[in-house]
Write an enzyme that holds these catalytic residues in place. Structure first.
Site, mmCIF file in Angstrom:
data_model
loop_
_atom_site.group_PDB
_atom_site.id
_atom_site.type_symbol
_atom_site.label_atom_id
_atom_site.label_comp_id
_atom_site.label_asym_id
_atom_site.label_seq_id
_atom_site.Cartn_x
_atom_site.Cartn_y
_atom_site.Cartn_z
ATOM 1 N N SER A 1 0.910 -1.227 0.004
ATOM 2 C CA SER A 1 -0.066 -0.058 -0.078
ATOM 3 C C SER A 1 0.805 1.390 0.050
ATOM 4 O O SER A 1 1.556 1.451 -1.038
ATOM 5 C CB SER A 1 -0.978 -0.007 1.218
ATOM 6 O OG SER A 1 -2.077 1.011 1.064
ATOM 7 N N ASP B 1 -9.909 -5.568 -3.154
ATOM 8 C CA ASP B 1 -9.351 -4.518 -2.426
ATOM 9 C C ASP B 1 -10.364 -3.385 -2.372
ATOM 10 O O ASP B 1 -10.765 -2.907 -3.493
ATOM 11 C CB ASP B 1 -7.991 -4.064 -3.046
ATOM 12 C CG ASP B 1 -7.384 -3.282 -2.128
ATOM 13 O OD1 ASP B 1 -7.822 -2.524 -1.604
ATOM 14 O OD2 ASP B 1 -6.076 -3.659 -2.435
ATOM 15 N N HIS C 1 -7.396 -6.022 1.035
ATOM 16 C CA HIS C 1 -6.254 -5.132 1.235
ATOM 17 C C HIS C 1 -5.513 -5.665 2.679
ATOM 18 O O HIS C 1 -4.681 -4.966 3.069
ATOM 19 C CB HIS C 1 -6.611 -3.696 1.235
ATOM 20 C CG HIS C 1 -5.489 -2.742 1.181
ATOM 21 N ND1 HIS C 1 -4.996 -2.462 -0.071
ATOM 22 C CD2 HIS C 1 -4.949 -1.876 2.048
ATOM 23 C CE1 HIS C 1 -3.890 -1.704 0.086
ATOM 24 N NE2 HIS C 1 -3.810 -1.169 1.186
#
Lengths: 275, 275
Positions: free
Chosen positions: B146, B222, B254
Site C-alpha cells: 500500500s 481490494d 487489502h
C-alpha cells in the site's frame, strides 16, 4: 474427415486431419494432439489459435507444447488461420486474406463467401473434433499467439460458458486502434466501425470482462509491440478489477523461440483451470 | 542502538531495535530479521515498507515472511512508517502525520522538522543496520504494501543502483491523482504539484522505468482500489515496455491475510534476483 498424418509423440498421438468445411467452403486442415490419457477416457481440450501467416503447423512443430500436454493429460487443437486454396480469395499482403483470417465472420465481398473463421472455430470444428476424438466438451480452454491471442481473448470473453480458461501470448490487444486490425476489419466487416467492437479484446474487457483469471504474456523486445498495444488491454483489465496475470518478459521477441519459452506455463495454466 | 527484543525465529533471530534518529528528530523503532545464514557471513537484504497506520510491527508479526526468508537466506528490515512521539506533529486523520509518513522528505510546517522518511529509509537507517548486522550492502531489494508499495517503487526507480530488486503489494500507484497522495503531498511538500512528481510511481514509470523486472500484486476485491489506481501504473509500464509482472488476484482484499498469502512469492522473487 481425412487423416493426413499421425505420429506418436510423448506417449500420445500428434495427428493432422482435413475436412470439407461448410463455413469456409474449402478443405480445411487442422492438427490434434491427444495425450496418452485419452486412451482411457475423455480429456480436457486446449485450443491454440495461431498468428498471421501461420497454418495448423507452426505451433504444432515449433512450440514444444506436446511434452507439457502429455504430462498434464490435456489435448491440443491447432486450427488453420484462414480458408485456403485456389478458389479462395487472397491478397498480396501477408496480413490479409489467406493466413490472416483474424477470427471474424466476413460480411464483405470478396471475403464473405469463405472467411468465416469465428463460426468455424466456435462451431464447425468443435462439432467435428468432439465427435471424432475422446475430448471433454465441458472442459475447454483457449489460447493463442498474436492474431491468435486476439482470437482467443475475443472468443473467450464472448463465450465464457464454452471456454472455461483463457490465456494469450503477445495478443493483438486493441485491433480497432492498430494497423493490425483496422485494415482487416475494414476489409472483412466493412467501414461501419461499430461492427468491429465485438472483435477488440480491450473493448470487450471494458464492457464484459471474463469470469476467471486471464494469463497474458508479452515479450519486452517484441518488434511488433506498437501494433499489439498490450498497454490498452492491461489498463482496461486493471480498471475493471478483472482477475488477470500479465507478464512483460524481458528480452523476448515475437518469434516461436519466445512462444516455446512460455508454452509450459500456458499448458499448465489451462490444465490447472480445467481440473 | 538499543535492543528492544530478540526472538529466535525459523532458525534465525527476529529483533526489534530503536535509535535516536537525526533525520526524524525522535526515537525510531525498526525490526530486523536475520536468517540463520547470517551467522556465517553477510546476507542479502529485503526492505519491507509498511502501509498507513502501520508500525515496524505489522508485517513482522502478520506476514509470515520469516519462514521464507530463512529458507532463502535473506534478511528482512521492517522500518516504521513515520516519526512518532509527543514532540512530533500529528493529525487526527489516520492518513496524515504519525503512521502516514508517505516516504517523502517534508518541506512544509509543521511536518518538515521530523517527517524525513525518504532520507531516513534511503540513508540514515541503512548506515545503522549495515554497521550493526551481517548484511550485504551490494544486494538490497525493496518491497512494501500500500503506502509502503508506493515507497518501494519510488525509491527503487529513483535509486536503482541501490535497490537491485523491487516488488510491490497493492501499492498506491498514482498518488498525484488519488486522495491517498494529494492530501499528503500538499501537506508535506506544499501546493506546487511539480514537486510531487518525484514521488508518483506512475510518473516515474513514464519518465524512468527500472532496469530489471518488477513484480506487482493486487487483490481484485481490494476495498481501496479506487485510491490505489493500479491501472495507471500498468498502462505506463506496458507502454514503456518495462519488464514487469502484474497479478490481479481474484477475491483478495487489502488486509494482511492477503499480504501473507503472497509473501512467499515476494521473498523468493527478491532472493532470486539478488543471488
Amino acid at each position: 474427415m481425412k487423416t493426413v498424418s499421425e505420429n506418436r509423440s510423448f506417449g500420445g498421438v500428434q495427428g493432422v486431419y482435413s475436412h470439407a468445411s461448410e463455413a469456409c467452403k474449402c478443405e480445411m486442415t487442422f492438427a490434434v494432439y491427444l495425450p496418452p490419457q485419452a486412451e482411457h477416457g475423455k480429456v480436457p481440450v486446449l485450443w491454440y489459435l495461431s498468428g498471421l501467416t501461420c497454418t495448423h503447423e507452426n505451433a504444432m512443430t515449433k512450440a514444444g507444447a506436446q511434452a507439457w500436454a502429455a504430462e498434464e493429460g490435456i489435448a491440443l487443437i491447432f486450427p488453420d488461420t484462414s480458408p485456403r486454396g485456389e478458389g479462395v480469395p487472397n491478397d498480396e499482403a501477408y496480413d490479409l486474406g489467406q493466413g490472416a483470417g483474424f477470427y471474424v465472420d466476413a460480411t464483405e465481398a470478396p471475403w464473405a463467401a469463405n472467411f468465416q473463421m469465428w463460426h468455424y472455430i466456435r462451431h464447425e470444428l468443435p462439432e467435428l473434433v468432439f465427435s471424432e476424438f475422446q475430448l471433454d466438451r465441458d472442459r475447454q480452454g483457449i489460447t493463442g499467439h498474436s492474431m491468435g491471442g486476439h482470437g482467443a481473448l475475443t472468443l473467450a470473453m464472448s463465450f465464457p460458458e464454452n471456454y472455461r480458461s483463457v490465456s494469450a501470448i503477445s495478443p493483438i490487444a486493441n485491433p480497432t486502434k492498430s494497423d493490425w486490425g483496422r485494415k482487416q476489419f475494414a476489409a472483412y466487416l466493412g467501414p461501419d466501425e461499430s461492427k468491429w467492437r465485438a472483435h477488440d479484446a480491450t473493448i470487450l474487457m471494458e464492457e464484459r470482462g471474463y469470469p476467471g483469471t486471464i494469463l497474458i504474456d508479452q515479450g519486452s523486445a517484441d518488434q511488433f509491440l506498437d501494433l499489439l498495444k498490450p498497454e490498452a488491454l492491461v489498463a482496461a483489465a486493471a480498471a475493471r478489477r478483472q482477475p488477470f496475470e500479465f507478464r512483460m518478459i524481458e528480452g523476448y521477441d515475437h518469434s516461436y523461440f519466445y512462444v516455446a519459452s512460455v508454452m509450459e506455463d500456458h499448458v499448465r495454466w489451462h490444465a490447472e483451470n480445467l481440473r
